[in-house]
Design an enzyme around this catalytic site. Structure first.
Site, short mmCIF file in Angstrom:
data_model
loop_
_atom_site.label_atom_id
_atom_site.label_comp_id
_atom_site.label_asym_id
_atom_site.label_seq_id
_atom_site.Cartn_x
_atom_site.Cartn_y
_atom_site.Cartn_z
N GLY A 179 0.81 -1.21 0.00
CA GLY A 179 0.00 0.00 0.00
C GLY A 179 0.85 1.26 0.00
CB SER A 180 -0.04 4.70 1.01
OG SER A 180 -1.15 4.80 0.14
CB THR A 181 4.28 1.70 3.58
OG1 THR A 181 4.02 0.46 2.91
CG2 THR A 181 3.40 1.78 4.81
CG PHE A 182 6.02 0.23 -2.17
CD1 PHE A 182 6.37 -0.66 -1.17
CD2 PHE A 182 6.57 0.05 -3.42
CE1 PHE A 182 7.24 -1.71 -1.42
CE2 PHE A 182 7.44 -1.00 -3.69
CZ PHE A 182 7.77 -1.87 -2.69
CE LYS A 183 0.30 6.77 -2.37
NZ LYS A 183 -1.01 7.15 -1.81
#
Length: 596
Positions: free
Chosen positions: A303-307
């Site tokens: 999810g958005s932790t990859f941002k």
């Protein structure tokens, strides 16, 4: 009377008693010549007896059945000795205790039914049918044979079996592996089999490092010959993390969860919990599917932790800086037949820090497209996200990578969909973003900063790391990481919520949530990670089940509880100039990241 008559000797006295008495006297007369005969006869008798025994022993040695191979193997196996495993403070996590195991030689047991009846009476957990089959000699098999009846008996059980006095039943010394803290660190420690051989976790690692070979060659006589294996784990933190995670799973009605603490300056794993877990003292459930180590064996879309990766890549590429802007008006990015939507759209032009704090999918996608597919793949490769992560734990999973990586893959991977990795390797990448740009392989062994830096690889410029620390701190002040922004510890972090893929399709109400936070963000020491599998929305969250409302809450409770244990000092005053370069560049809200 003449002189000759006067001097004549008197006639001999007649023997007293009858013939019987004379015979007895003759038998016990100790004439020397008769003693020689008696001693000789007794000596011959003893020589004959001992000669017969000697001949029998020689015949057994020369022609008797040799000990079975099974007996030799089993006897050797019981001598396996393992070193203690201790935590970073010397607390015992695993140790050996001496015990015994009972075996049978079927060829020497004459009444199998009686033996089975007696043994099952004192060892009721034995299966009578299976035991009877074991005690029945195999047709055509030579020798008395060897079978285990029961391994690792208690002293009371040994005494009860001994009292039975069954021929063909015996005992061999054995070692039993015990874990004094039960479930604590179970997925790290692993387990051993009945022969005291490691089959998972650090236990298997120890054998792979030579302990098994040393035992096989008989080079270990006692446990004190072995140096304890010291792990990076802090048992106090391990208990605290497990307790908070268990409460969180129950409160948010999640299927499962995991939590971890990593020292970003050394790569040491300070605590790691995956639930449901198991007790290595009785690992009957260890191999069931829901007992996997979700941090190291499971692979997930993060999810958005990859941002955090996407922004770091954009800054590192030189094509963007902290003041770059991205147009998200309209709330939709059309790419061929695909439509990329915002979750919390701003419908305006936003800065790079705002892409992070508003978790903008469109802004992240535009950054990744600006770097390009080759550059995106190269960056993720450099961060260790496209290869299987290898640590001391033998169990690991390879990431799931798109077989054909196109621009649409780069778009979705930019915001955390389309690439599945082990949370532990994603954590290592975020640690590198936090610690100044050094990628370290996570380790479960106690190490020093000097040893860790000797193995580290620089993957980011210091300027990029400072920018990302500032952006992560800003997210805790005014973004989705507020739930974990524990006062006085200058926390920064990022949420991640991904829809699970079931039967090849994303399912909106089946979520996998992640939260990563570091502290203190001016000079990070620890990274805190929590993930939850299918948490449920609650009235207190307005029915939302996204990461900030569950994984973020649990992470905050872990930080609040564990930082005093780990000796992390609180900041009663905000750090002076924590991000000087960001202030110099006039980054968005660069002067608004202070606070307790």
């Amino acid at each position: 009377m003449d002189e000759a008559g006067a001097q004549a000797a008197p006639p001999p006295e007649a023997p007293r008693g009858g013939p019987a008495m004379r015979l007895v006297r003759a038998m016990f007369r100790l004439a020397i010549e008769r003693s020689y005969t008696r001693v000789g006869l007794v000596g011959l008798a003893f020589a004959g007896v001992f000669g017969a025994i000697s001949v029998r022993l020689l015949m057994m040695a020369a022609f008797g059945d040799p000990p079975s191979q099974e007996h030799r193997v089993a006897a050797a196996a019981t001598t396996a000795i393992r070193p203690d495993i201790i935590d970073r403070n010397g607390e015992v996590l695993a140790t050996d205790i001496r015990t015994v195991s009972v075996f049978a030689e079927p060829g020497n047991i004459y009444d199998k039914d009686e033996a089975v009846e007696l043994l099952t009476a004192v060892l009721p957990d034995l299966n009578a049918t299976e035991l009877r089959a074991k005690l029945t000699p195999k047709p055509g098999k030579k020798g008395v044979g060897f079978v285990w009846v029961k391994r690792e008996l208690t002293p009371k059980q040994q005494a009860e079996v001994h009292r039975l006095g069954i021929p063909g039943i015996g005992f061999l010394p054995d070692h039993k592996r015990v874990y004094p803290n039960g479930t604590a660190a179970a997925h790290i420690l692993g387990v051993t089999n009945l022969d005291n051989v490691g089959i998972a976790g650090i236990e298997k690692y120890i054998d792979n490092q030579g302990n098994k070979a040393l035992n096989e060659f008989g080079l270990i006589e006692k446990q004190t010959d072995l140096k304890p294996v010291q792990l990076s784990i802090d048992l106090r933190a391990q208990f605290a993390v497990r307790d908070e995670l268990a409460k969180g799973i129950e409160h948010f009605r999640a299927k499962a969860g995991a939590s971890m603490i990593m020292d970003v300056t050394t790569g040491e794993v300070i605590a790691l919990v995956s639930m449901p877990d198991f007790d290595p003292n009785n690992p009957v459930d260890a191999l069931t599917d829901d007992r996997i180590n979700r941090m190291n064996v499971g692979v997930y879309e993060m999810g958005s932790t990859f941002k955090a990766m996407t922004l770091a890549m954009a800054l590192e590429s030189g094509k963007y800086n902290v003041n770059s802007t991205f147009d998200t008006r309209g709330g939709v990015l059309n790419w061929g037949r695909q439509k990329i939507h915002e979750y919390h759209g701003t419908n305006r032009v936003i800065t790079m820090p705002e892409v992070f704090t508003h978790s903008s999918n469109i802004g992240s996608a535009k950054m990744a497209l600006g770097v390009g597919v080759p550059g995106h793949k190269a960056f993720l490769k450099k961060m260790g996200l496209l290869d299987r992560l290898r640590t001391e734990l033998p169990e690991s999973a390879a990431p799931i990578i798109p077989p054909r990586w196109t621009e649409i893959n780069t778009i979705t991977i930019a915001f955390g969909h389309g690439l599945a990795v082990a949370p532990l390797q994603a954590s290592a990448a975020v640690a590198a973003i936090s610690n100044g740009g050094f990628l370290m392989t996570p380790t479960f062994l106690k190490t020093t900063p000097e040893e860790a830096m000797g193995k580290a690889t620089r993957v980011l410029k210091p300027e990029t790391s400072e920018a990302m620390r500032f952006i992560m701190r800003l997210n805790a002040v005014e973004g989705s990481a507020k739930k974990a922004a524990i006062p006085y510890y200058f926390v920064g972090g990022k949420t991640g919520t991904a829809e699970k893929v079931i039967n090849g399709r994303y399912v909106k109400n089946r979520l996998f949530t992640t939260f990563m936070a570091a502290a203190p963000m001016d000079k990070p020491r620890y990274l805190f990670v929590t993930l939850m599998d299918e948490p449920q929305g609650l009235p207190e969250s307005g029915g939302y089940a996204t990461a900030a409302w569950n994984s973020g809450v649990v992470t905050g409770k872990v930080i609040e509880r564990v930082t005093p244990i780990l000796g992390l000092p609180p900041y009663f005053e905000p750090p002076a100039k924590p991000f000087p370069l960001m202030v110099k560049l006039g980054a968005y809200h660069a002067t608004q990241v202070g606070g307790p």
